[in-house]
Design an enzyme around this catalytic site. Sequence first.
Site, short mmCIF file in Angstrom:
data_model
loop_
_atom_site.label_atom_id
_atom_site.label_comp_id
_atom_site.label_asym_id
_atom_site.label_seq_id
_atom_site.Cartn_x
_atom_site.Cartn_y
_atom_site.Cartn_z
N HIS A 306 0.84 -1.18 0.00
CA HIS A 306 0.00 0.00 0.00
C HIS A 306 0.88 1.23 0.00
CE1 HIS A 306 -3.10 2.88 1.03
NE2 HIS A 306 -3.96 1.98 0.60
N ASP A 363 -8.03 -5.20 -0.13
CA ASP A 363 -8.55 -6.05 -1.20
C ASP A 363 -8.14 -7.51 -1.08
OD1 ASP A 363 -9.99 -4.12 -2.55
OD2 ASP A 363 -8.22 -3.37 -3.58
#
Length: 427
Positions: A306, A363
């Site tokens: 991320h 996700d």
Amino acid sequence: MSKIATLEFDGKKYEFPVTVGTEDEIGIDIKKLRGEAGLITLDPGYKNTGSCESAITFLDGEKGILRYRGYAIEDLAEKADFLEVAYLLIFGELPNKEKLEKFTHDIKEQSQVDEEMKKILDGFPKSAHPMGVLSSLTSALIAFNPSSVDVSSEQDMYNAIVKILGKFPVLAAWTLRKKHSLPLNYGDDTLGYVENLHKMMFEKPGKTYKVDKAVIDALDKLLILHADHEQNCSTSTVRMVGSSHAGLFASISAGISALWGPLHGGANQAVIEMLERIKEDGGDTHKFMEKAKDKEDPFRLMGFGHRVYKNFDPRAKIIKKSADEVLGKLGVEDPVLDIAKGLEKKALEDDYFVKRKLYPNVDFYSGIIYRALGIPVEMFTVMFALGRLPGWIAQWREMRLKKEPIGRPRQIYIGENLRDFKPLGSR
Ligand code: CMC
């Protein structure tokens, strides 16, 4: 006392004001840098650039903190419902009962879509990806609601906001129904926002619609977890397009396109496809870990890493727990859940991933829950868009109310210097 940052360049000193946020984040205000020193900052991918001051979402990537308007994501996911969170994000405070009822009523009043829109949907082949269809339909909505573009008062803005919140679930449901050759339908006023969305997506002709409460609760939670994430790729796109005063629906349509990519929202679809591929290949997670680490191989471990979280993604923690609960409640056994857990365990112990601070993101496990809820893989990113809608709206509204200038970055030109033009015959 206000702080000052000093820059020394070519023997001269320049001073710039420093902005400190409510959580002590510090930014150097370089608005006058070019005017005073003839310099610009260079930061591809905006890895270290603050594009705005915002009072909507706070996240601390080092500590794994995410808050909407000061409320911890863990609390909101557990105790609030999606429309309450939408109201909170957009208007800044949790609604009381009357305010929530009015908001819900105003959205329901706007949940019809012009019948002509069906002709536009009809023009798409069934093979079209739902994200492309959804982005196009959201843009087409402007033609049927032209008054939503010019927002010169807060009331105009409110009208545009309840319109998109009312119509967006219909468009999302229709993209799915078209793909599966089901008649295009409308919702039921007596149902809550998320149940209504679910009904529009899944009701079958001639069958009474019924759904397990656990399904709606899980969906509600997933939508809340996706509702905002400060200046990510799609939200920055929404603010950028909105900064030209193109209107809310055009800005959202652009945000949907940005979200579609596999490095952003499209990762949820890519994760399931990756896990399926590993399963079909015999379940050898080690082999895929090695592929992800190989710089010559374009393969990446989808759902890992991320831009901001360098410790853990708090949404991923909630979703992982939720995945176990939901699959248990619904009695679903999905072999890819074990593959995902195995992959996570290996990655968290692997030097490559540890060094680069790569952790599972939102996700990684969300697709496994979506699949258990009966949502087709190609609709996963549409579910993300449905969740992110209030965040996009809140960020767009904040930007317009603050009368932010049009977004227009600069560049350092590295192309040819002035050249003489050669006519076609002499090239
Ligand atoms: N698998 C293997 N290596 C990775 C991965 C991954 N998933 N993610 C990052 N790296 C490596 C990358 O190769 C680089 O290595 P090196 O320093 O040796 O060049 C290093 O880690 C830093 O990566 P980066 O690409 O510079 O980091 P970024 O901040 O630009 O990208 C990211 C962040 C999310 C795009 C990236 O981690 C990624 O592609 N992850 C997979 C896609 C994904 O899951 N996206 C969903 C993000 S969360 C939902 C959302 O809000 O969109």
